[in-house]
Scaffold this motif. Sequence first.
Motif, PDB file in Angstrom:
ATOM      1  N   HIS A 122       1.344  -1.323  -0.288  1.00  0.00           N
ATOM      2  CA  HIS A 122      -0.125   0.063   0.210  1.00  0.00           C
ATOM      3  C   HIS A 122       0.454   1.147   0.411  1.00  0.00           C
ATOM      4  O   HIS A 122       1.909   1.171   0.608  1.00  0.00           O
ATOM      5  CB  HIS A 122      -0.767   0.529   1.132  1.00  0.00           C
TER       6      HIS A 122
ATOM      7  N   TYR B 128      -0.481   3.423   1.612  1.00  0.00           N
ATOM      8  CA  TYR B 128      -0.607   3.382   3.321  1.00  0.00           C
ATOM      9  C   TYR B 128      -2.162   2.520   4.110  1.00  0.00           C
ATOM     10  O   TYR B 128      -2.047   2.030   4.474  1.00  0.00           O
ATOM     11  CB  TYR B 128      -0.849   5.586   3.269  1.00  0.00           C
TER      12      TYR B 128
ATOM     13  N   THR C 187      -7.332  -0.848   5.750  1.00  0.00           N
ATOM     14  CA  THR C 187      -6.504  -2.146   6.848  1.00  0.00           C
ATOM     15  C   THR C 187      -7.494  -1.911   7.538  1.00  0.00           C
ATOM     16  O   THR C 187      -7.639  -3.307   8.573  1.00  0.00           O
ATOM     17  CB  THR C 187      -5.162  -1.144   7.908  1.00  0.00           C
TER      18      THR C 187
ATOM     19  N   LEU D  60       4.279  -1.118   3.272  1.00  0.00           N
ATOM     20  CA  LEU D  60       4.157   0.554   2.828  1.00  0.00           C
ATOM     21  C   LEU D  60       5.138   1.561   2.263  1.00  0.00           C
ATOM     22  O   LEU D  60       5.664   1.559   2.580  1.00  0.00           O
ATOM     23  CB  LEU D  60       3.470   0.867   4.641  1.00  0.00           C
TER      24      LEU D  60
ATOM     25  N   ILE E 286       0.447   6.824   7.360  1.00  0.00           N
ATOM     26  CA  ILE E 286       1.523   5.593   7.362  1.00  0.00           C
ATOM     27  C   ILE E 286       1.165   5.335   8.361  1.00  0.00           C
ATOM     28  O   ILE E 286       1.458   3.578   8.672  1.00  0.00           O
ATOM     29  CB  ILE E 286       2.270   6.044   6.808  1.00  0.00           C
TER      30      ILE E 286
ATOM     31  N   THR F 262      -1.137   3.737  10.270  1.00  0.00           N
ATOM     32  CA  THR F 262      -1.558   1.733   9.336  1.00  0.00           C
ATOM     33  C   THR F 262      -0.738   0.842  10.441  1.00  0.00           C
ATOM     34  O   THR F 262      -0.549  -0.344  10.510  1.00  0.00           O
ATOM     35  CB  THR F 262      -1.127   2.431   8.184  1.00  0.00           C
ATOM     36  N   THR F 263       1.068   1.749  10.309  1.00  0.00           N
ATOM     37  CA  THR F 263       1.872   0.288  11.035  1.00  0.00           C
ATOM     38  C   THR F 263       1.611   0.738  12.593  1.00  0.00           C
ATOM     39  O   THR F 263       1.609  -1.417  13.181  1.00  0.00           O
ATOM     40  CB  THR F 263       3.055   1.780  10.912  1.00  0.00           C
TER      41      THR F 263
ATOM     42  N   TYR G 266       8.977  -0.079   4.789  1.00  0.00           N
ATOM     43  CA  TYR G 266       9.236   0.537   3.886  1.00  0.00           C
ATOM     44  C   TYR G 266       9.287   0.531   2.779  1.00  0.00           C
ATOM     45  O   TYR G 266      10.667   0.482   3.097  1.00  0.00           O
ATOM     46  CB  TYR G 266       9.230   1.828   4.929  1.00  0.00           C
TER      47      TYR G 266
ATOM     48  N   SER H 153      -2.022  -0.972  -5.464  1.00  0.00           N
ATOM     49  CA  SER H 153      -1.764  -1.863  -4.261  1.00  0.00           C
ATOM     50  C   SER H 153      -2.178  -2.641  -4.889  1.00  0.00           C
ATOM     51  O   SER H 153      -2.843  -3.504  -5.796  1.00  0.00           O
ATOM     52  CB  SER H 153      -3.221  -1.219  -3.608  1.00  0.00           C
TER      53      SER H 153
END
Length: 271
Positions: free
Chosen positions: A114, A116, A121, A143, A169, A172-173, A193, A201
């Motif tokens: 992705h 992000y 997610t 990401l 980001i 999401t992480t 990353y 995507s």
Amino acid sequence: MKKWFENDYFIRLWLSSILFTIIGGGMFVLAGEIEDSIWINILNSMGSVLIVSGVYNVVYEYILKSKLISLIIQKVKLKNSINKSGIIDVMFRSDDVPYKELIKETTSTIVVVHAYGSTWTRNYIEIIKEVGLQKKLNITVALLSVNSKFCDSIDIHYKKSVGNMVDSIKRTTKYWENMGEKLKENSVVKVYYFEGNPVHSLYKFDDKIVVVSNKISNTLSLNLPSFICEQNKETKQGLYQIYEEEIEELISNGELVYSNQEKKNEREKGL
């Protein structure tokens, strides 16, 4: 010459049709020369049948049938191209992709690539967690790097405040990190990353990959053409292989920012 004539189907078709038409016309002429009403009706009927048959042969065999054959050949070529590409389904909207079914059917590997992907997610991380608790999965998430030059450009492109992309980001992480801690005894979760250009995507579920296109314009929309391709184990060619190589390249060149197995590996090294 004789062999060429016998093998040329369309020439024989035209000649037979012309012959039928001439004979049919001759019968009409002959019917006009006699006075017996029975023979007049017979000749007129036979003449009509022959003329109609001649015209029908040309229309059906030469025009309709040849076009039908061309259409069939075209469809067969298209089907062969689709089979060769490995595409098994095409969707016009990204929300038409059957992610839930694909996640539940997964037995070993999930890879998510992705920019992000915070919305995606949030929508599917609980299902992935449930499957990750039931099966031993290798879950890899890639990401866009928070240090990527694309982050500010994407914010500007979508008319967002600069820094919004980086915050998404990081958020999401954190989703994946929290899930990874809950799955560490059963499944592997890693987050990378990458520095690449987020043009689409990618989602890998075992031997299937979902590709979702991103819009060039700055209009946010779910009208994103998507397709599912699967691995061709016989030829090892097709779209699956192309996108699998791209995924592997992103991960191999990416920065590992989280693994739920790090502490476990450190304990094993200590032992």
